[in-house]
Design an enzyme around this catalytic site. Sequence first.
Site, mmCIF file in Angstrom:
data_model
loop_
_atom_site.group_PDB
_atom_site.id
_atom_site.type_symbol
_atom_site.label_atom_id
_atom_site.label_comp_id
_atom_site.label_asym_id
_atom_site.label_seq_id
_atom_site.Cartn_x
_atom_site.Cartn_y
_atom_site.Cartn_z
ATOM 1 N N ASN A 71 53.409 13.035 -141.715
ATOM 2 C CA ASN A 71 52.052 13.563 -141.774
ATOM 3 C C ASN A 71 51.272 13.031 -142.968
ATOM 4 O O ASN A 71 50.259 13.606 -143.370
ATOM 5 C CB ASN A 71 52.074 15.096 -141.803
ATOM 6 N N HIS A 81 49.464 22.591 -147.487
ATOM 7 C CA HIS A 81 49.282 21.846 -146.246
ATOM 8 C C HIS A 81 50.099 22.482 -145.134
ATOM 9 O O HIS A 81 49.647 22.617 -143.996
ATOM 10 C CB HIS A 81 49.691 20.383 -146.462
ATOM 11 N N GLY A 82 51.334 22.834 -145.443
ATOM 12 C CA GLY A 82 52.163 23.584 -144.522
ATOM 13 C C GLY A 82 53.143 22.764 -143.697
ATOM 14 O O GLY A 82 54.116 23.311 -143.177
ATOM 15 N N ASP A 83 52.892 21.469 -143.551
ATOM 16 C CA ASP A 83 53.784 20.601 -142.768
ATOM 17 C C ASP A 83 53.847 19.238 -143.440
ATOM 18 O O ASP A 83 53.661 18.199 -142.805
ATOM 19 C CB ASP A 83 53.274 20.488 -141.329
ATOM 20 N N LEU A 84 54.107 19.269 -144.741
ATOM 21 C CA LEU A 84 53.973 18.073 -145.568
ATOM 22 C C LEU A 84 55.279 17.291 -145.607
ATOM 23 O O LEU A 84 56.172 17.549 -146.399
ATOM 24 C CB LEU A 84 53.554 18.465 -146.987
#
Length: 271
Positions: free
Chosen positions: A186, A179-182
């Site tokens: 978020n 996801h990268g920004d978990l």
Amino acid sequence: MIAAAPPPRLPAGLGRLRDARPLAGGSICQVWAGTLDDGTAVVVKRAPYDVATEVDGLVALDAAGAPVPAVLAADGALLVLSHVDGEADWHGLGRRIALLHRRTAAEQFGWHRDNLLGRAAQRGGWSTDWPSFLATHRLRPLLAAEALPATVRRRLERGIDGPLQALLGAHDPPACLIHGDLWSGNIVDGRWLIDPAVWMADRELELAFTRLFGGVPSAFFDGYDSQWPLPDGADGRRPALQLYHLLIHVWHFGASYVGMVVDRLDQLGWR
């Protein structure tokens, strides 16, 4: 999220946004919930960037079976998503993140295009060398943050040049879709994912960030471990992997996060 402005006019074909109300929780975009003329519940987001990169991430996550809202329209800085809610299922979400991470590429770390983490650029491109990609494409660009003291910058530079390569080079992870920004902000209702910053990375980086600021209950990690436990040595690599998102926070929000960077450097013994 920032919500002082009136709700925007929707892209052609969607009609009007009725019963609009601002949503809180972020620091970069303006967001409203409401309904379309046909009664469809939606979330409308106005960003200070082109939302095409976010749509790309949502499409990638959806294709991998991750729980994300449907993209109803995207037009420049404006994004319209289906409204999602429901009963929290943290254990189930942890299992689904583990399955998301099972989407791997044969040692190809990176992404097919540039995208964003917040307002910070994430460079695209591909590499078979995980430590080098992390250092060159993710960590080094953030060392230019104005709020980063010179002494801390030098410690980071020395660590990236040597110890980071040794620490992560001894580990041979697959390149996983993340996801990268978990973080908790978020995750909607303990079951839905929003605001992705996707790329192919060591999955340990994702979970290192998820643990960074708290807010995600242990059931999430129990669910993840039930599907794909992390390998030996993950605890020792975590401080180094947390540096990326900490530097992102220094870049966005300033010196208040420098202390956490120094703490990780101390844990790693990078002098």
